[in-house]
Motif scaffolding. Structure first.
Motif, PDB file in Angstrom:
ATOM      1  N   GLY A 689      27.030  43.426  69.768  1.00  0.00           N
ATOM      2  CA  GLY A 689      25.968  44.384  69.506  1.00  0.00           C
ATOM      3  C   GLY A 689      25.480  45.088  70.755  1.00  0.00           C
ATOM      4  N   LEU A 690      26.392  45.373  71.673  1.00  0.00           N
ATOM      5  CA  LEU A 690      26.029  45.985  72.953  1.00  0.00           C
ATOM      6  C   LEU A 690      26.531  47.419  73.089  1.00  0.00           C
ATOM      7  N   GLU A 691      26.777  48.072  71.992  1.00  0.00           N
ATOM      8  CA  GLU A 691      27.359  49.420  72.062  1.00  0.00           C
ATOM      9  C   GLU A 691      26.510  50.375  72.885  1.00  0.00           C
ATOM     10  N   ARG A 692      25.192  50.186  72.875  1.00  0.00           N
ATOM     11  CA  ARG A 692      24.341  51.115  73.635  1.00  0.00           C
ATOM     12  C   ARG A 692      24.499  50.929  75.140  1.00  0.00           C
ATOM     13  N   PHE A 693      25.169  49.840  75.534  1.00  0.00           N
ATOM     14  CA  PHE A 693      25.440  49.615  76.956  1.00  0.00           C
ATOM     15  C   PHE A 693      26.878  49.978  77.318  1.00  0.00           C
ATOM     16  N   VAL A 694      27.547  50.722  76.452  1.00  0.00           N
ATOM     17  CA  VAL A 694      28.930  51.130  76.707  1.00  0.00           C
ATOM     18  C   VAL A 694      29.007  52.650  76.695  1.00  0.00           C
ATOM     19  N   ASP A 695      29.538  53.211  77.769  1.00  0.00           N
ATOM     20  CA  ASP A 695      29.704  54.663  77.885  1.00  0.00           C
ATOM     21  C   ASP A 695      31.183  54.999  77.677  1.00  0.00           C
ATOM     22  N   PHE A 696      31.544  55.312  76.448  1.00  0.00           N
ATOM     23  CA  PHE A 696      32.937  55.601  76.125  1.00  0.00           C
ATOM     24  C   PHE A 696      33.407  56.950  76.676  1.00  0.00           C
ATOM     25  N   SER A 697      32.479  57.743  77.235  1.00  0.00           N
ATOM     26  CA  SER A 697      32.868  59.045  77.776  1.00  0.00           C
ATOM     27  C   SER A 697      33.568  58.940  79.129  1.00  0.00           C
TER      28      SER A 697
END
Length: 804
Positions: A689-697
């Motif tokens: 649940g850490l997607e907001r801490f991942v910058d896929f850009s």
């Protein structure tokens, strides 16, 4: 003999051969093992060959289960006899704490598929008719246990490895190892030199001496272990079925049948270490002189538990060295500070653990991570501080407590203290009860009565004091020593690009910016978690868990590319850290600095170097407690003075010390996840649940694997729970249930003193993750209702952190 190989393994015991077997199974064919004598000629050959499942660690239980399962199949695969006896085993409980522990362990074993039955005294006698059960409350009967021939199973794994292309060179001692400029390892032997990409120290009792060849300090001690073999006993000879192995905490012994007699193996209280000044390389297939006098008390208690032993004749005494580490776990994984030098050694029950160690280290070497969480096995859980006196005293203590109850939160005194801060004595004088974390003494809670902690699997005498510490932080202001944080200075013209590449999250753009980042494996597993502060254009300050100091330093340094201008400096011992947290923290700090601490000038998630009572201090406005607060980082030599002035100036605001128990309660109320519990290499940021801490850009290590999990779906997901309990909160590793079906596992828990709720994290199947979903958690044998929470139980909008 080859002159080049992909892997060279030093040592031909169960651990080294287990790795050879599994590397070949993983498809690495160019692997060789070098042994100074014959296979098993160190400590493997004289082992009692017990294969237990009973263990309180979920990941260790997986490792043990795999080994026992492999041993039932090896003979069919290789044609080599293994001497497997699947007789089962009983672990005995003598008090209610052990009964609680048995319920906890049964929950662990249920998850790995290891059959376990909790038996009453009469049922124990049905399984083992020669046991006298007076004084025993319960027996944990693990039907998949047994014993095997150590030489047979090792040679069977060797045959399997050779069938897959591996090679073994015997009677050929390694005399030196050298790291070459190419990054390869040179292994010098009596019969020639081999250059390899990967070098593995599986040298058993000699692992410390082999490690010294590469400059590695190994925290291991050889303990003298003895077991007795009796003459034939008529009552044993008359049995129609083999007796299960017994582990008896009252006598601190194991008992097993050996033909028509018994083997009795004490872990005595006056244990002895051996070979402290080194072991002669010629010590092969050798034993040590017996010392029966040390065992007398234990043997008397053995006769009380199994009366037929009292009149039995002793046929043989086997006395030999077995390796022990300070915490009793083996060393498995990368050696500190050296790339492609691996440890696979120092196991105290290597016959049990050899196959699982081989399987998971082979995964680590081939794929870059394992399918289980290996943090408790990683050699880098120790630093140089752990060698010498500490390793000796801890290893002796661990040996003596082999069959003792292992309580949550318990840290025994042997070998301590090792790493203390300037305020250790001041905290101790105020009632601090300390844990040991990577050698550091860290306050768990403050016991004003001075009677120490009464350890239990249930809420203990720390509960009310921890509640008061939590109230201090939530309502007033608290102060905590967290000097043990691992601290790194990362600098250079390429520091920003380097951190972008190794971190999934964005790196702070402005000076003073603070970000929480996760560093991933190529497969997306969460390898590291760090808080990074940008000091200036080309300089950053990173903080991570105390136990990750060497692990994280290695990860950072070993990912610097050859053309990158980056320097990583470990500054852990240079800076002290005091955490000031609570709604009155600004009031306290304002009395000691002229810096503007207002929200406009010093917002949440920012850092500044300020003057605090004449001490240059890096103040970070972050809080794991979920309150207004600052982490104060300053030169170690100023710690005592700054602590005193903070306590003095804070007294009018009701300042109080708080410890890790309170912090755990506070972070659980905020639904903050922990590295090593919720965040491991087993899962990616998607499951956690850490997607907001991942910058896929941007491009970062592990991006493609993490993105594929996001797009293709996952089979487990982290949830935050409220649990209906009585007097015992989740510890982690409890099974999560839908009826009788296991649907997940808890990772950590605590009672939230502010919200009045027992809280936990768990990984469950995705269909159970919706807010309001209910299921059960089995805690100490009782099924407790749990409900999925949508948001943090305390201040879900972070209003307290932002101070708005």
């Amino acid at each position: 003999m080859k002159t080049h190989a992909r892997v060279v393994i030093i040592g031909g015991g169960a651990m080294g051969v287990g790795l050879l077997y599994h590397l070949a199974k993983e498809g690495w064919k160019d692997v060789v093992l070098v042994e100074k004598g014959e296979l098993t000629s160190g400590s493997t050959w004289h082992a009692a060959g017990l294969i237990p499942h009973f263990i309180g660690s979920l990941n260790m239980a997986k490792l043990h289960f795999y080994g026992a399962d492999l041993y039932t199949k090896l003979e069919e695969e290789t044609g080599q006899a293994t001497g497997w006896h699947g007789c089962g085993a009983i672990r005995l409980a003598v008090d209610q704490d052990q009964v609680d522990w048995f319920h906890y362990v049964k929950g662990v074993l249920d998850q790995v598929g290891a059959e376990c039955h909790l038996l009453g005294p009469n049922e124990i006698k049905e399984v083992h008719p020669l046991l006298e059960t007076d004084g025993f409350l319960m027996g944990a009967y693990t039907t998949g246990d047994g014993h095997t021939d150590p030489s047979g199973v090792t040679h069977a794994m060797a045959a399997g490895a050779k069938n897959s292309g591996a090679e073994i060179y015997l009677n050929n001692r390694v005399t030196d190892t050298n790291l070459l400029p190419s990054g390869e390892w040179e292994v010098v032997t009596e019969k020639g030199t081999i250059v390899c990409e990967h070098l593995v120290n599986a040298a058993g009792s000699f692992c410390e001496q082999v490690g010294m060849m590469a400059g590695i300090k190994v925290p291991m001690v050889n303990m003298v272990h003895q077991y007795l073999m009796t003459e034939s006993i008529p009552e044993v000879a008359a049995l129609q079925q083999e007796l299960p192995v017994v582990r008896d905490p009252r006598s601190s012994c194991y008992y097993r049948q050996e033909q028509s007699g018994l083997i009795i193996g004490p872990y005595e209280m006056n244990a002895k270490a051996w070979g402290l000044d080194g072991i002669d390389w010629s010590f092969d297939n050798a034993l040590l002189p017996p010392d029966m006098e040390r065992l007398e008390t234990h043997l008397e208690l053995t006769a009380k538990s199994i009366p037929v032993f009292e009149t039995a004749g002793i046929k043989k005494v086997v006395s030999g060295p077995i390796t022990h580490t300070p915490d009793g776990n083996f060393l498995l994984g990368p050696a500190p500070g050296l790339k492609n030098y691996w440890m696979c050694c120092a196991a105290s029950i290597g016959i049990t653990q050899g196959p699982g160690c081989g399987k998971y280290l082979a995964q680590w070497m081939v794929h870059g991570q394992t399918e289980i969480n290996v943090r408790e096995m990683d050699p880098r859980r120790y630093g140089d501080w752990s060698c010498g006196k500490y390793a000796l005293e801890k290893s002796i203590d661990e040996y003596e407590h082999m069959y003792a109850t292992h309580y949550p939160g318990e840290f025994r005194d042997a070998g301590r203290p090792v790493r203390t801060t300037q305020i250790y004595d001041k905290l101790k004088a105020q009632g601090a009860v300390f844990a040991e974390t990577f050698g550091w003494e860290r306050a768990k809670w403050f016991n004003k009565s001075g009677d120490g902690e009464k350890y239990s699997f249930r809420r203990n005498n720390s509960f009310d004091s921890v509640a008061a510490e939590c109230r201090a932080v939530r309502e007033r202001v608290g102060l905590m020593d967290m000097t043990c944080f691992a601290k790194f200075e990362i600098s250079g013209n390429d520091a920003e690009n380097f951190l972008k590449r190794v971190s999934a999250n964005r790196i702070p753009k402005r000076e003073g910016g603070v970000a929480l980042v996760h560093m991933l494996t190529e497969l997306g597993g969460i390898e590291c978690e760090a808080t990074i502060t940008r000091i200036d254009e080309n300089k950053y300050y990173a903080l991570s868990a105390a136990v990750a100091e060497i692990h994280d330093y290695d990860w950072l340094v070993q990912h610097i590319l050859p053309d990158e201008n980056v320097t990583v400096r470990n500054v852990t011992d240079e800076y002290a850290v005091l955490i000031l947290a609570g709604p009155r923290s600004r009031d306290v700090l304002s009395k000691l600095t002229y810096a503007d601490l207002s929200n406009d000038s010093f917002p949440w998630l920012s850092g500044k170097t300020i003057d605090v009572s004449g001490i240059q201090t890096l103040a970070l406005r972050v809080s794991y407690a979920g309150e207004l607060g600052w982490e104060l980082h300053f030169p170690m030599e100023n710690m005592s003075a700054l602590y005193d002035i903070l306590m003095e100036e804070g007294s009018v605001f009701g300042i109080a010390n708080f410890g890790t128990y309170a912090m755990n309660s506070l972070r659980m109320e905020k639904a903050y996840k922990g590295w090593g519990s919720e965040l491991t290499t087993e899962i990616t940021p998607i499951e956690a649940g850490l997607e907001r801490f991942v910058d896929f850009s941007k491009t970062f290590i592990g991006r493609e694997s993490t993105l594929s999990r996001k797009l293709l779906g996952i089979n487990t997901k982290l949830v935050y729970l409220e649990v209906d309990v009585d007097d015992s909160d989740c510890l982690g590793n409890e099974p999560v249930l839908d009826g009788e079906q296991i649907i997940g596992v808890t990772t950590s828990g605590a009672y939230g003193h502010t919200v009045g709720k027992s809280l936990a994290f768990a990984y469950v199947q995705p269909q159970y993750t919706h807010s309001g979903t209910e299921f059960e958690i089995r805690i100490l044998g009782r099924n407790c209702s749990a409900i999925v929470l949508k948001e943090a139980a305390y201040d879900p909008l972070n209003l307290r952190l932002r101070d708005v």
